[in-house]
Design a protein around this motif. Structure first.
Motif, mmCIF file in Angstrom:
data_model
loop_
_atom_site.group_PDB
_atom_site.id
_atom_site.type_symbol
_atom_site.label_atom_id
_atom_site.label_comp_id
_atom_site.label_asym_id
_atom_site.label_seq_id
_atom_site.Cartn_x
_atom_site.Cartn_y
_atom_site.Cartn_z
ATOM 1 N N GLU A 155 0.849 -1.197 0.000
ATOM 2 C CA GLU A 155 0.000 0.000 0.000
ATOM 3 C C GLU A 155 0.881 1.243 0.000
ATOM 4 O OE1 GLU A 155 -2.123 0.946 3.702
ATOM 5 O OE2 GLU A 155 -1.011 -0.666 4.681
ATOM 6 N N MET A 156 0.300 2.357 -0.327
ATOM 7 C CA MET A 156 0.975 3.648 -0.292
ATOM 8 C C MET A 156 0.613 4.373 1.001
ATOM 9 S SD MET A 156 2.912 3.957 -2.877
ATOM 10 C CE MET A 156 3.197 3.335 -4.537
ATOM 11 N N PRO A 157 1.493 5.260 1.522
ATOM 12 C CA PRO A 157 2.756 5.689 0.934
ATOM 13 C C PRO A 157 3.901 4.744 1.292
ATOM 14 C CG PRO A 157 2.370 6.915 2.943
ATOM 15 C CD PRO A 157 1.165 6.023 2.758
ATOM 16 N N ILE A 158 4.945 4.765 0.445
ATOM 17 C CA ILE A 158 6.162 4.012 0.719
ATOM 18 C C ILE A 158 7.374 4.898 0.480
ATOM 19 C CG2 ILE A 158 5.167 1.772 0.146
ATOM 20 C CD1 ILE A 158 6.557 1.991 -2.599
ATOM 21 N N LYS A 159 8.489 4.525 1.084
ATOM 22 C CA LYS A 159 9.735 5.230 0.808
ATOM 23 C C LYS A 159 10.107 5.016 -0.651
ATOM 24 C CE LYS A 159 12.103 3.421 4.348
ATOM 25 N NZ LYS A 159 13.206 3.229 5.327
ATOM 26 N N CYS A 160 10.444 6.104 -1.321
ATOM 27 C CA CYS A 160 10.847 6.075 -2.734
ATOM 28 C C CYS A 160 9.859 5.267 -3.576
ATOM 29 C CB CYS A 160 12.251 5.501 -2.893
ATOM 30 S SG CYS A 160 12.933 5.780 -4.533
ATOM 31 N N PRO A 161 8.742 5.891 -3.976
ATOM 32 C CA PRO A 161 7.688 5.176 -4.705
ATOM 33 C C PRO A 161 8.138 4.510 -6.001
ATOM 34 C CG PRO A 161 6.912 7.320 -3.961
ATOM 35 C CD PRO A 161 8.389 7.294 -3.704
ATOM 36 N N VAL A 162 9.256 4.955 -6.582
ATOM 37 C CA VAL A 162 9.709 4.355 -7.840
ATOM 38 C C VAL A 162 10.587 3.131 -7.618
ATOM 39 C CG1 VAL A 162 9.590 6.532 -9.096
ATOM 40 C CG2 VAL A 162 11.743 5.859 -8.019
ATOM 41 N N ALA A 163 11.056 2.893 -6.396
ATOM 42 C CA ALA A 163 12.007 1.810 -6.142
ATOM 43 C C ALA A 163 11.498 0.426 -6.556
ATOM 44 C CB ALA A 163 12.437 1.819 -4.678
ATOM 45 N N PRO A 164 10.226 0.080 -6.294
ATOM 46 C CA PRO A 164 9.765 -1.239 -6.744
ATOM 47 C C PRO A 164 9.824 -1.406 -8.263
ATOM 48 C CG PRO A 164 8.275 -0.334 -5.101
ATOM 49 C CD PRO A 164 9.212 0.773 -5.476
ATOM 50 N N LEU A 165 9.476 -0.347 -8.997
ATOM 51 C CA LEU A 165 9.594 -0.404 -10.457
ATOM 52 C C LEU A 165 11.045 -0.583 -10.877
ATOM 53 C CD1 LEU A 165 7.197 2.284 -11.971
ATOM 54 C CD2 LEU A 165 7.336 -0.117 -12.615
ATOM 55 N N GLU A 166 11.924 0.170 -10.210
ATOM 56 C CA GLU A 166 13.349 0.044 -10.506
ATOM 57 C C GLU A 166 13.822 -1.380 -10.273
ATOM 58 O OE1 GLU A 166 15.796 3.892 -9.559
ATOM 59 O OE2 GLU A 166 14.428 3.536 -7.892
ATOM 60 N N PHE A 167 13.322 -1.993 -9.200
ATOM 61 C CA PHE A 167 13.725 -3.368 -8.916
ATOM 62 C C PHE A 167 13.314 -4.289 -10.063
ATOM 63 C CE2 PHE A 167 13.496 -7.617 -7.343
ATOM 64 C CZ PHE A 167 14.586 -7.730 -6.485
ATOM 65 N N ALA A 168 12.088 -4.119 -10.561
ATOM 66 C CA ALA A 168 11.624 -4.963 -11.669
ATOM 67 C C ALA A 168 12.486 -4.756 -12.911
ATOM 68 C CB ALA A 168 10.159 -4.660 -11.967
ATOM 69 N N PHE A 169 12.829 -3.493 -13.203
ATOM 70 C CA PHE A 169 13.658 -3.205 -14.376
ATOM 71 C C PHE A 169 15.069 -3.776 -14.210
ATOM 72 C CE2 PHE A 169 10.978 0.886 -14.919
ATOM 73 C CZ PHE A 169 10.026 0.186 -15.637
ATOM 74 N N LEU A 170 15.638 -3.615 -13.017
ATOM 75 C CA LEU A 170 16.987 -4.134 -12.769
ATOM 76 C C LEU A 170 17.003 -5.657 -12.779
ATOM 77 C CD1 LEU A 170 18.293 -1.670 -10.033
ATOM 78 C CD2 LEU A 170 19.095 -1.866 -12.384
ATOM 79 N N ALA A 171 15.896 -6.274 -12.347
ATOM 80 C CA ALA A 171 15.807 -7.729 -12.403
ATOM 81 C C ALA A 171 15.844 -8.213 -13.851
ATOM 82 C CB ALA A 171 14.532 -8.206 -11.717
ATOM 83 N N ASP A 172 15.117 -7.514 -14.718
ATOM 84 C CA ASP A 172 15.148 -7.844 -16.148
ATOM 85 C C ASP A 172 16.574 -7.769 -16.688
ATOM 86 O OD1 ASP A 172 14.068 -7.938 -19.027
ATOM 87 O OD2 ASP A 172 15.047 -5.975 -18.947
ATOM 88 N N SER A 173 17.277 -6.702 -16.344
ATOM 89 C CA SER A 173 18.655 -6.521 -16.794
ATOM 90 C C SER A 173 19.578 -7.593 -16.206
ATOM 91 C CB SER A 173 19.144 -5.126 -16.388
ATOM 92 O OG SER A 173 20.464 -4.892 -16.799
ATOM 93 N N TYR A 174 19.395 -7.867 -14.918
ATOM 94 C CA TYR A 174 20.231 -8.834 -14.198
ATOM 95 C C TYR A 174 20.127 -10.232 -14.797
ATOM 96 C CZ TYR A 174 21.750 -11.573 -10.055
ATOM 97 O OH TYR A 174 22.370 -12.432 -9.182
ATOM 98 N N PHE A 175 18.897 -10.683 -15.017
ATOM 99 C CA PHE A 175 18.722 -12.038 -15.539
ATOM 100 C C PHE A 175 19.090 -12.125 -17.013
ATOM 101 C CE2 PHE A 175 15.674 -12.174 -11.892
ATOM 102 C CZ PHE A 175 16.403 -13.084 -11.142
#
Length: 409
Positions: A155-175
């Motif tokens: 749920e919102m609010p969270i620290k750094c709202p974009v961080a979960p999206l960044e994690f998904a993008f970095l996971a794509d790059s990582y794998f």
């Protein structure tokens, strides 16, 4: 001698100590800062730990080294704030104050969702918003053979709202770099109706999800985690299967706010959104993640808040009207993987738009456009954080209030 007391020596509290000590008369004001933890973490770095981009030593340092020598530093647990008495109860002593700054931050609360912190916590259910969670996830990813990866926001609010999206993008790059992207099914699950809180930004980011073959599940209000069957279930009984769940639990203010009876239902302190003064106590100010202001809970926001708050504390001390100045300014790099990133700049009223930053026409950074320059900016922020931000040094050419220069508004 009057006492200015700062609760919390994280990003916000440390910045305020560095901002105020040179500006307050040392013969008139004693500044004390209290925090129970010895280690200061660069929390934006937690995003990079799971992917072996940063090491442990790059995201943590001894916190006391960033506190001015003229500031009294106390490393103890804060038990309760007594605002009607102008006192704070520590674990074994009581401190009196004339002026109080609450900078106690926010924490994850996985216990708020049934089953989240269950038998599989840090086994196949992980967070990356804590140092311990990010490290455990790093160790998991190093040997994980693939399957269904679900990146989830409670749920919102969270620290750094974009961080979960960044994690998904970095996971794509990582794998992809590991040559196993075809073995990983990535799903991004959010309680929002789009990928991000701001609609224009959500529109800009949705193409990236499609481009990277990341599935998007919106309007998902989680009810519980089914550890037996590896599912997350929402209140409408919708189920999403996972082999590896990376979740962002409910974010809440520190428990001391609840014990003190000073917070809302999530333990955030009711705060004037433009002055950062407590709505209930004139000699209390609040900054960073501890506030309930409708701005992003991010380091850049705390940095901009600190500049306005410093001015307002000096005005308050001199019995002058406060500046209703802070505009919710946030400035965030969004990692999109493969050595690229987006940059967004927005405030309470203005959503992210395209343009250049910080200079009109010249840039050199592009807003809402992927580039390697933005990626370098993201990585450079770690140096800026340790060497400028915490020390209260202004970032050149970046104003506390959002500028419209270079923006296509």
């Amino acid at each position: 001698m009057k006492n200015l007391l700062i609760l919390g020596a994280g990003t916000s509290g440390t910045m305020m100590a560095n901002h105020l000590r040179p500006k307050l008369n040392k013969k008139e004001w004693k500044i004390t800062i209290v925090d129970q933890y010895k280690t200061h973490y660069y929390q934006p770095g937690f995003l990079f730990l799971p992917f072996d981009i940063y090491t442990e030593n790059q995201v943590k340092k001894v916190g006391e080294k960033f506190i001015p020598k003229e500031v009294n530093y106390i490393q103890k647990k804060i038990e309760q704030i007594l605002p009607n008495e102008n006192k704070v109860q520590l674990e074994d002593q009581i401190l009196s104050y004339d002026l109080l700054i609450i900078a106690t931050g926010s924490k994850i609360a996985p216990d708020e969702v049934e089953g989240m912190k269950g038998k599989n916590w840090h086994k196949n259910v992980f967070d990356f918003y804590t140092y311990e969670g990010a490290l455990a996830l790093r160790n998991k990813l190093r040997t994980w053979q693939g399957g269904k990866l679900v990146v989830h926001i409670t749920e919102m609010p969270i620290k750094c709202p974009v961080a979960p999206l960044e994690f998904a993008f970095l996971a794509d790059s990582y794998f992809t770099k590991k040559g196993m992207r075809d073995k990983v099914d990535i799903t991004y699950v959010t309680p929002l109706s789009g990928a991000f809180t701001k609609q224009t930004c959500s529109n800009s980011l949705s193409y990236l999800l499609k481009e990277k073959n990341i599935k998007l599940e919106t309007d998902f209000a989680i009810e519980h985690v089914d550890n037996e069957n590896n599912k997350i279930v929402d209140y409408a009984e919708k189920e999403i299967d996972y082999d590896l769940l990376v979740t962002v639990p409910t974010n809440m203010g520190d428990e001391v706010i609840e014990r003190s009876g000073m917070g809302d239902e999530l333990n955030f302190v009711p705060t004037h959104p433009n002055t950062l003064q407590s709505k209930e106590h004139q000699n209390i100010f609040v900054i960073g993640d501890a506030t309930n202001v409708p701005a992003s809970k991010a380091g850049s926001v705390a940095h901009f808040e600190a500049e306005t708050l410093t001015d307002n504390i000096l005005l308050f001390i001199n019995n002058k009207p406060l500046k209703e100045e802070f505009d919710g300014h946030a400035n965030c790099f969004i990692e999109t993987g493969h050595n690229k990133a987006l940059l967004i700049d927005f405030n309470y009223e203005q959503e992210p738009v395209e343009g250049t930053f910080p200079f009109a026409g010249f840039g050199p950074l592009k807003l809402l456009k992927e580039s390697i320059f933005n990626h370098w900016g993201k990585l450079a922020f770690r140096w800026i954080y340790w060497n400028m931000l915490l020390k209260g040094i202004a970032i050149p050419f970046v104003s506390r209030n959002m500028s419209t220069k270079g923006k296509k508004i």
